[in-house]
Structures are given as C-alpha cells and as structure tokens.
Design a protein around this motif. Structure first.
Motif, PDB file in Angstrom:
ATOM      1  N   ASN A 135       0.841  -1.203   0.000  1.00 46.39           N
ATOM      2  CA  ASN A 135       0.000   0.000   0.000  1.00 46.39           C
ATOM      3  C   ASN A 135       0.876   1.253   0.000  1.00 46.39           C
ATOM      4  O   ASN A 135       1.008   1.966   0.994  1.00 46.39           O
ATOM      5  CB  ASN A 135      -0.931   0.007   1.219  1.00 46.39           C
ATOM      6  N   ASN A 136       1.458   1.512  -1.158  1.00 41.36           N
ATOM      7  CA  ASN A 136       2.349   2.660  -1.312  1.00 41.36           C
ATOM      8  C   ASN A 136       2.232   3.204  -2.734  1.00 41.36           C
ATOM      9  O   ASN A 136       1.504   2.653  -3.569  1.00 41.36           O
ATOM     10  CB  ASN A 136       3.795   2.270  -0.980  1.00 41.36           C
ATOM     11  N   SER A 140      -0.197   1.573  -5.661  1.00 37.51           N
ATOM     12  CA  SER A 140      -1.577   2.004  -5.422  1.00 37.51           C
ATOM     13  C   SER A 140      -2.350   2.300  -6.709  1.00 37.51           C
ATOM     14  O   SER A 140      -3.577   2.156  -6.743  1.00 37.51           O
ATOM     15  CB  SER A 140      -1.601   3.227  -4.505  1.00 37.51           C
ATOM     16  N   LYS A 148      -9.265  -0.797  -2.769  1.00 37.34           N
ATOM     17  CA  LYS A 148      -9.196   0.459  -2.018  1.00 37.34           C
ATOM     18  C   LYS A 148     -10.231   0.477  -0.895  1.00 37.34           C
ATOM     19  O   LYS A 148      -9.962   0.957   0.215  1.00 37.34           O
ATOM     20  CB  LYS A 148      -9.416   1.643  -2.958  1.00 37.34           C
ATOM     21  N   ARG A 152      -9.446   0.703   3.165  1.00 40.29           N
ATOM     22  CA  ARG A 152     -10.015   1.735   4.031  1.00 40.29           C
ATOM     23  C   ARG A 152     -10.633   1.158   5.299  1.00 40.29           C
ATOM     24  O   ARG A 152     -10.782   1.864   6.307  1.00 40.29           O
ATOM     25  CB  ARG A 152     -11.060   2.555   3.255  1.00 40.29           C
ATOM     26  N   TYR A 156      -5.764   2.037  10.955  1.00 40.46           N
ATOM     27  CA  TYR A 156      -4.429   2.630  10.891  1.00 40.46           C
ATOM     28  C   TYR A 156      -3.679   2.293   9.592  1.00 40.46           C
ATOM     29  O   TYR A 156      -2.447   2.333   9.560  1.00 40.46           O
ATOM     30  CB  TYR A 156      -3.580   2.194  12.087  1.00 40.46           C
ATOM     31  N   HIS A 157      -4.405   1.992   8.533  1.00 44.88           N
ATOM     32  CA  HIS A 157      -3.728   1.653   7.281  1.00 44.88           C
ATOM     33  C   HIS A 157      -2.877   2.810   6.775  1.00 44.88           C
ATOM     34  O   HIS A 157      -1.851   2.603   6.126  1.00 44.88           O
ATOM     35  CB  HIS A 157      -4.741   1.258   6.203  1.00 44.88           C
ATOM     36  N   GLN A 158      -3.289   4.043   7.095  1.00 42.39           N
ATOM     37  CA  GLN A 158      -2.575   5.216   6.604  1.00 42.39           C
ATOM     38  C   GLN A 158      -1.233   5.436   7.303  1.00 42.39           C
ATOM     39  O   GLN A 158      -0.436   6.270   6.884  1.00 42.39           O
ATOM     40  CB  GLN A 158      -3.440   6.475   6.737  1.00 42.39           C
ATOM     41  N   PHE A 159      -0.976   4.691   8.380  1.00 40.84           N
ATOM     42  CA  PHE A 159       0.272   4.854   9.121  1.00 40.84           C
ATOM     43  C   PHE A 159       1.264   3.708   8.894  1.00 40.84           C
ATOM     44  O   PHE A 159       2.317   3.669   9.518  1.00 40.84           O
ATOM     45  CB  PHE A 159      -0.020   4.978  10.616  1.00 40.84           C
TER      46      PHE A 159
END
Length: 276
Positions: A135-136, A140, A148, A152, A156-159
């Motif tokens: 996931n980068n 992506s 996607k 979501r 904490y997927h964004q970290f």
C-alpha cells in the motif's frame, strides 16, 4: 514547572527523531528483514524485479513456496511463491513487476490451496503482510476500487509506512465482519485473476492453476465450496480440473493442517510433471 515541561518535550522530540532515524536506516539497509514475519514477501518483491531467463514462472501461497522455495534453484522454473496473506492482488503485483522488468515467459504456474482464493484482504495478517509492502505509491495505481475499499476498512492503514511501524511486526487487531456471498472466490480474487488473464493475453503465456497436496481433514470443507463461482465470472477454463487434481494426504503429513512436514517428498514430482 515550565522548565521541566520544556525538557520533557525536548526529550520526547529527540527520542522520536532517534527512533525514526534508526528505523529509516533499518528499512534502507533491509536490516529489519532479519527475523521479520513475512520477510519472504519482500524477497519475492525484490526477485520479481530482476531479469531471469526461465520461461516458466511460478507464483503461489506458502505451501507453493514449500514446494518451490524462492531462495532455491528450481532449474527451469523460477519461483516467486510467497504467502496467501498478500491476496491474489499481491500475486498480480509480483507478476506485473516481473513482466515489466522485461522478462518473457511461456507459462505461469499458480499453486494455491482452495482456501487462498477466499482472501478478500480481510484477514488478521492483511495489515502486516499486504498493507505494509504494497500500500504505497509504487503499487496504489494498480488497485481496483474493491481493493481500495477493503484497505479503508483496515485500522491505521494510513500509518503503515511510518518507519517505526513499518520495520516492526506490529499490526492492529482486525475484526472485519463483511457479509460473504462466496465460498471459494472472493471479489478481490476474481478481479485480479481476471487481470492475470489479461496479462497472459498481452504477454502471450499460458496460465496453469494447480492445487498443492492437501490434508484429508479439509476434504469435506472443500466439497462445500461452490465450484460454479468460477464459471459465473468467466474463470471456468482456469479451474476446470483444479478440484479434481487435489491430492489428499493423511493429516500426519502436515504440521499444522496446511503445511507439509516433508515438502521435498512432493516437490520433485511436481517439478517433473510441470517440466514434462
């Protein structure tokens, strides 16, 4: 009191800088991969970007990796087999890497247990095994809306790319309660099996989906899978003999119900049949 607070904040700031700096160094030098759960995935990613003269490429789950280890010389067959936790989307990304690197193949072999195709990026291992390596920005753009949406849902997927999180085995608890209307092929698997088929047409290679040896304990569970799910999404040809080819072995041949105790006893037979 103000001096104490300032010193405490300064200490915390320096601690964060030191931890993140060390984590970045570990990531750049791959030191974090020593004893890292799922390090085989990162080895497969690196290997997928290298040129290779083999005309047969193999991707698969961890049982496929037992039969065809990625760090061994598999002669005519080049193995990128890693882990089912990356989903079929992860397998597609490895294949895409390999073809974009300029490699030409005549055949793609996929060795997966029937249960691997159920992965819809909704497992407890999804964060550490898929979110962290894939996931980068590099991958992506190759994600469908389904992928996607599943990402979501992961806490904490964004970290995941924060250095001190990335280089450690930490992952949040995942408890997804998606309603499932499938028994064999998940929505993510269907979408990326279709994409793999598209690549087989674009790059002119054959696609061969095979099951590894399976414990007899799973036979009744596998019988409950709806094999018609493949035909409903135009994958009937790819799976027409898949279930008939399953070799069921006594449960004593597996150390956890899935992985073989002596995979070398079976890899030679698979290799001979595939080469032939």
């Amino acid at each position: 009191m103000k001096i104490f607070i300032k010193r405490t904040l300064l200490f915390l700031l320096l601690a964060v800088v030191v931890i993140e700096s060390l984590s970045i160094i570990m990531a750049i030098t791959d030191l974090y991969l020593i004893g890292y759960p799922g390090n085989d995935i990162y080895y497969s990613i690196a290997k997928s970007k290298k040129k290779n003269k083999s005309k047969t490429l193999l991707i698969g789950d961890s049982v496929g990796r037992q039969l065809f280890p990625i760090k061994s010389n598999n002669h005519e067959i080049n193995s990128l087999a890693s882990n089912q936790a990356i989903g079929i989307v992860g397998q597609y990304l490895l294949l895409n890497n390999y073809l974009k690197a300029g490699n030409e193949i005549d055949e793609l072999i996929m060795i997966f247990t029937p249960f691997s195709f159920q992965n819809n990026l909704d497992q407890k291992y999804t964060y550490h095994y898929f979110i962290k390596p894939f996931n980068n920005s590099e991958y992506s753009s190759l994600f469908t809306e389904t992928v996607k949406e599943q990402i979501r849902k992961i806490p904490y997927h964004q970290f995941a790319q924060v250095p001190h999180i990335f280089v450690t085995p930490w992952a949040p608890e995942i408890d997804l309660v998606d309603q499932k209307d499938y028994t064999f092929l998940s929505p993510v698997s269907i979408e990326y099996l279709d994409k793999i088929k598209e690549l087989s047409i674009q790059y002119d290679f054959e696609l061969n989906v095979l099951p590894p040896p399976t414990s007899i304990e799973h036979k009744d569970e596998i019988k409950k899978m709806d094999v018609d799910e493949a035909s409903k999404c135009d994958l009937e040809q790819e799976f027409k003999d898949y279930f008939n080819k399953i070799t069921y072995l006594d449960s004593t041949k597996f150390y956890d119900g899935t992985h073989l105790i002596y995979p070398e006893n079976y890899s030679a037979r698979y290799r001979a049949e595939l080469i032939e």
